[in-house]
Design a protein around this motif. Structure first.
Motif, short mmCIF file in Angstrom:
data_model
loop_
_atom_site.label_atom_id
_atom_site.label_comp_id
_atom_site.label_asym_id
_atom_site.label_seq_id
_atom_site.Cartn_x
_atom_site.Cartn_y
_atom_site.Cartn_z
N MET A 95 -2.46 8.04 -16.78
CA MET A 95 -3.09 9.35 -16.76
C MET A 95 -2.40 10.33 -15.82
SD MET A 95 -7.11 8.27 -16.96
CE MET A 95 -7.62 9.92 -17.45
N GLY A 96 -1.41 9.87 -15.07
CA GLY A 96 -0.73 10.71 -14.10
C GLY A 96 0.70 11.00 -14.47
N ALA A 97 1.39 11.67 -13.56
CA ALA A 97 2.76 12.09 -13.80
C ALA A 97 3.78 10.99 -13.53
CB ALA A 97 3.09 13.30 -12.92
N GLY A 98 3.34 9.88 -12.99
CA GLY A 98 4.23 8.77 -12.66
C GLY A 98 3.69 8.02 -11.47
N SER A 113 4.43 -14.70 -6.77
CA SER A 113 3.54 -13.85 -5.98
C SER A 113 4.34 -12.75 -5.31
CB SER A 113 2.78 -14.67 -4.92
OG SER A 113 3.68 -15.22 -3.97
N ALA A 114 3.63 -11.68 -4.92
CA ALA A 114 4.26 -10.57 -4.23
C ALA A 114 3.17 -9.74 -3.55
CB ALA A 114 5.05 -9.68 -5.18
N ARG A 115 3.56 -9.06 -2.48
CA ARG A 115 2.71 -8.02 -1.92
C ARG A 115 3.01 -6.73 -2.69
NH1 ARG A 115 3.09 -6.28 4.36
NH2 ARG A 115 5.17 -5.70 3.61
N VAL A 116 1.96 -6.04 -3.14
CA VAL A 116 2.12 -4.90 -4.05
C VAL A 116 1.47 -3.67 -3.43
CG1 VAL A 116 1.75 -4.04 -6.39
CG2 VAL A 116 2.04 -6.51 -5.99
N ARG A 117 2.25 -2.60 -3.31
CA ARG A 117 1.76 -1.30 -2.86
C ARG A 117 2.08 -0.26 -3.92
NH1 ARG A 117 4.71 0.93 1.10
NH2 ARG A 117 6.36 -0.64 1.01
N VAL A 118 1.22 0.73 -4.07
CA VAL A 118 1.51 1.90 -4.90
C VAL A 118 1.53 3.09 -3.95
CG1 VAL A 118 0.85 3.32 -6.87
CG2 VAL A 118 0.41 0.86 -6.90
N THR A 119 2.68 3.73 -3.83
CA THR A 119 2.89 4.72 -2.78
C THR A 119 2.57 6.13 -3.27
OG1 THR A 119 5.22 5.03 -3.36
CG2 THR A 119 4.70 3.28 -1.78
N GLY A 120 2.34 7.03 -2.32
CA GLY A 120 2.13 8.43 -2.64
C GLY A 120 0.73 8.70 -3.20
N GLU A 121 0.53 9.93 -3.63
CA GLU A 121 -0.75 10.30 -4.22
C GLU A 121 -0.93 9.59 -5.55
OE1 GLU A 121 -3.18 14.36 -5.52
OE2 GLU A 121 -1.27 14.49 -4.43
N ARG A 122 -2.15 9.05 -5.78
CA ARG A 122 -2.38 8.22 -6.97
C ARG A 122 -3.33 8.91 -7.94
NH1 ARG A 122 -3.41 2.06 -5.04
NH2 ARG A 122 -3.10 1.71 -7.28
N SER A 123 -3.08 8.66 -9.22
CA SER A 123 -3.97 9.10 -10.29
C SER A 123 -4.73 7.89 -10.83
CB SER A 123 -3.16 9.75 -11.42
OG SER A 123 -2.48 10.90 -10.97
N THR A 124 -5.80 8.13 -11.57
CA THR A 124 -6.61 7.06 -12.13
C THR A 124 -5.76 6.10 -12.96
OG1 THR A 124 -8.54 8.49 -12.18
CG2 THR A 124 -8.59 6.56 -13.60
N PHE A 125 -5.91 4.82 -12.68
CA PHE A 125 -5.27 3.70 -13.36
C PHE A 125 -3.78 3.54 -12.99
CE2 PHE A 125 -8.54 4.85 -16.74
CZ PHE A 125 -9.52 4.01 -16.20
N ASP A 126 -3.25 4.36 -12.06
CA ASP A 126 -1.92 4.06 -11.51
C ASP A 126 -1.94 2.64 -10.96
OD1 ASP A 126 -1.11 6.63 -12.05
OD2 ASP A 126 -0.78 7.21 -9.96
N ALA A 127 -0.87 1.88 -11.20
CA ALA A 127 -0.89 0.48 -10.76
C ALA A 127 0.51 -0.06 -10.59
CB ALA A 127 -1.65 -0.39 -11.76
#
Length: 201
Positions: free
Chosen positions: A176-179, A66-80
């Motif tokens: 779908m995004g730049a990273g 298990s882990a706590r998961v964050r996606v930082t910064g501006e997000r694009s569709t399906f960023d995960a």
């Protein structure tokens, strides 16, 4: 490249070498390239396996990760950011903190035996969610949590793969995004069994 995290076996990339960093607190940061994902489109679209997970060989017997998961910064569709289980391009699974087409943070799970069974779960308003995968005998289970204490059930499934080929670990994707940059902290790996998949424990 081999990377070490406290209380985990050594981690290796499932595909090409990616971008990973571990800070002094033991938090893992993965930054994906743009246009990368894992998907075996059930509608017949092209498969995509350009994302790369940082993973270790799944141990024999029951375990939980298990882990706590964050996606930082501006997000694009399906960023995960995701916990991932990988045997090969036709046999894999992931449970994700994913950004939906509607602009929501969602728990999304995907199980692939040749084609992907893709299912949306809870929408959450916080910047992070706890994700958990567990082996339970011949099956695997996914759970999520908003507080790291109560674990609602997402799904139980099997992978049609030899257990000796399985790796388990961490994934960032940006189809779908730049990273995308995913941060995994409060990581816990335990060689214990879950007795009841639906009792929130």
């Amino acid at each position: 490249m081999t990377l070490s995290l406290p209380d985990l076996p050594d981690l290796h990339w499932t595909g090409v070498e990616g971008d990973a960093h571990v800070d002094a607190r033991g938090a893992l940061t993965l930054t994906s390239r743009g246009g990368v994902d894992w998907t075996n489109d059930a509608t017949g679209g092209p498969a995509q396996h350009a994302a790369t997970a940082l993973a270790f060989a799944a141990p024999e017997g029951d375990f939980t990760l298990s882990a706590r998961v964050r996606v930082t910064g501006e997000r694009s569709t399906f960023d995960a950011g995701a916990l991932a289980l990988w045997s090969g391009p036709q046999r894999w699974a992931k449970v994700c903190n994913e950004y939906s087409p509607q602009g929501d943070s969602m728990v999304v799970s995907v199980v692939t035996n040749d084609f992907s069974d893709d299912a949306n779960g809870a929408v959450f308003a916080t910047d992070a969610v706890f994700l958990r995968m567990a082996r339970v005998g011949a099956a695997f289970a996914f759970h999520y949590s908003l507080d790291g204490e109560s674990w609602p059930f997402l799904r139980v499934f099997r992978l049609d793969a030899d257990s000796s080929t399985l790796s388990v670990g961490f994934l960032a994707q940006a189809p779908m995004g730049a990273g995308a940059t995913a941060v995994f902290d409060e990581i816990r790996f335990d060689r214990s069994s879950l007795r009841d998949l639906r009792d929130l424990s």
